[in-house]
Design a protein around this motif. Structure first.
Motif, PDB file in Angstrom:
ATOM      1  N   MET A   1      14.278  93.960  44.630  1.00 20.07           N
ATOM      2  CA  MET A   1      13.952  92.560  44.746  1.00 20.07           C
ATOM      3  C   MET A   1      12.826  92.228  43.775  1.00 20.07           C
ATOM      4  O   MET A   1      11.999  93.055  43.483  1.00 20.07           O
ATOM      5  CB  MET A   1      13.508  92.275  46.186  1.00 20.07           C
ATOM      6  N   ALA A   2      12.794  91.010  43.284  1.00 21.93           N
ATOM      7  CA  ALA A   2      11.746  90.606  42.353  1.00 21.93           C
ATOM      8  C   ALA A   2      11.148  89.286  42.827  1.00 21.93           C
ATOM      9  O   ALA A   2      10.401  89.268  43.779  1.00 21.93           O
ATOM     10  CB  ALA A   2      12.297  90.504  40.942  1.00 21.93           C
ATOM     11  N   GLY A   3      11.497  88.182  42.177  1.00 20.79           N
ATOM     12  CA  GLY A   3      10.957  86.888  42.568  1.00 20.79           C
ATOM     13  C   GLY A   3       9.475  86.783  42.290  1.00 20.79           C
ATOM     14  O   GLY A   3       8.945  87.440  41.385  1.00 20.79           O
ATOM     15  N   LEU A   4       8.793  85.961  43.076  1.00 22.75           N
ATOM     16  CA  LEU A   4       7.349  85.785  42.915  1.00 22.75           C
ATOM     17  C   LEU A   4       6.615  87.021  43.410  1.00 22.75           C
ATOM     18  O   LEU A   4       6.847  87.491  44.519  1.00 22.75           O
ATOM     19  CB  LEU A   4       6.859  84.564  43.703  1.00 22.75           C
ATOM     20  N   ARG A   5       5.714  87.543  42.579  1.00 22.82           N
ATOM     21  CA  ARG A   5       4.968  88.762  42.910  1.00 22.82           C
ATOM     22  C   ARG A   5       3.498  88.493  43.210  1.00 22.82           C
ATOM     23  O   ARG A   5       2.879  89.206  43.966  1.00 22.82           O
ATOM     24  CB  ARG A   5       5.048  89.756  41.740  1.00 22.82           C
ATOM     25  N   ARG A   6       2.920  87.474  42.537  1.00 18.30           N
ATOM     26  CA  ARG A   6       1.516  87.142  42.773  1.00 18.30           C
ATOM     27  C   ARG A   6       1.316  85.647  42.548  1.00 18.30           C
ATOM     28  O   ARG A   6       1.828  85.074  41.596  1.00 18.30           O
ATOM     29  CB  ARG A   6       0.602  87.925  41.838  1.00 18.30           C
ATOM     30  N   LEU A   7       0.535  85.040  43.443  1.00 21.55           N
ATOM     31  CA  LEU A   7       0.128  83.654  43.308  1.00 21.55           C
ATOM     32  C   LEU A   7      -1.381  83.584  43.435  1.00 21.55           C
ATOM     33  O   LEU A   7      -1.957  84.245  44.308  1.00 21.55           O
ATOM     34  CB  LEU A   7       0.744  82.788  44.412  1.00 21.55           C
ATOM     35  N   VAL A   8      -1.999  82.803  42.576  1.00 23.86           N
ATOM     36  CA  VAL A   8      -3.436  82.523  42.690  1.00 23.86           C
ATOM     37  C   VAL A   8      -3.554  81.011  42.852  1.00 23.86           C
ATOM     38  O   VAL A   8      -3.132  80.250  41.984  1.00 23.86           O
ATOM     39  CB  VAL A   8      -4.226  83.022  41.463  1.00 23.86           C
ATOM     40  N   LEU A   9      -4.115  80.622  43.999  1.00 20.32           N
ATOM     41  CA  LEU A   9      -4.169  79.212  44.370  1.00 20.32           C
ATOM     42  C   LEU A   9      -5.610  78.737  44.496  1.00 20.32           C
ATOM     43  O   LEU A   9      -6.463  79.450  45.036  1.00 20.32           O
ATOM     44  CB  LEU A   9      -3.469  79.006  45.714  1.00 20.32           C
ATOM     45  N   ASP A  10      -5.870  77.532  44.029  1.00 21.14           N
ATOM     46  CA  ASP A  10      -7.143  76.848  44.237  1.00 21.14           C
ATOM     47  C   ASP A  10      -6.908  75.888  45.393  1.00 21.14           C
ATOM     48  O   ASP A  10      -6.081  74.976  45.294  1.00 21.14           O
ATOM     49  CB  ASP A  10      -7.547  76.107  42.963  1.00 21.14           C
ATOM     50  N   VAL A  11      -7.598  76.128  46.512  1.00 21.78           N
ATOM     51  CA  VAL A  11      -7.300  75.427  47.759  1.00 21.78           C
ATOM     52  C   VAL A  11      -8.559  74.775  48.318  1.00 21.78           C
ATOM     53  O   VAL A  11      -9.641  75.355  48.284  1.00 21.78           O
ATOM     54  CB  VAL A  11      -6.720  76.440  48.786  1.00 21.78           C
TER      55      VAL A  11
END
Length: 95
Positions: free
Chosen positions: A1-11
């Motif tokens: 499986m792959a897809g999104l591996r890392r997200l960095v969010l400003d919240v």
């Protein structure tokens, strides 16, 4: 499986519920392997957070839904890593 591996969010979120509870709740989402929550700024009513989420085939909609349940708003998506392998950003002269 792959897809999104890392997200960095400003919240941006209110002080309550706690950041500890938010980090734990995000970590319980299917395919999430780890959550890093960093407090960047705090004022009288809100907190600005940098949230890094890593895993395999992350579900952005589920992540956004949890944040909204905590009264949080995504200001920006600062990093997206997708695919079979996590590729680190290379520094350039502009950096």
């Amino acid at each position: 499986m792959a897809g999104l591996r890392r997200l960095v969010l400003d919240v941006l979120k209110p002080h309550e519920p706690s950041n500890v509870l938010l980090a734990v709740k995000l970590s319980e989402i299917e395919n999430v392997e780890g959550v890093n929550l960093l407090l960047r700024e705090m004022d009288q009513n809100t907190e600005t957070l940098k949230i890094t989420i890593v895993g395999d085939n992350l579900d952005f909609d589920k992540i956004r839904k949890i944040l909204e349940e905590f009264g949080a708003v995504i200001h920006s998506v600062d990093e997206i890593v997708a695919g079979k392998k996590i590729v680190e950003s290379a520094r350039t002269e502009q950096d």
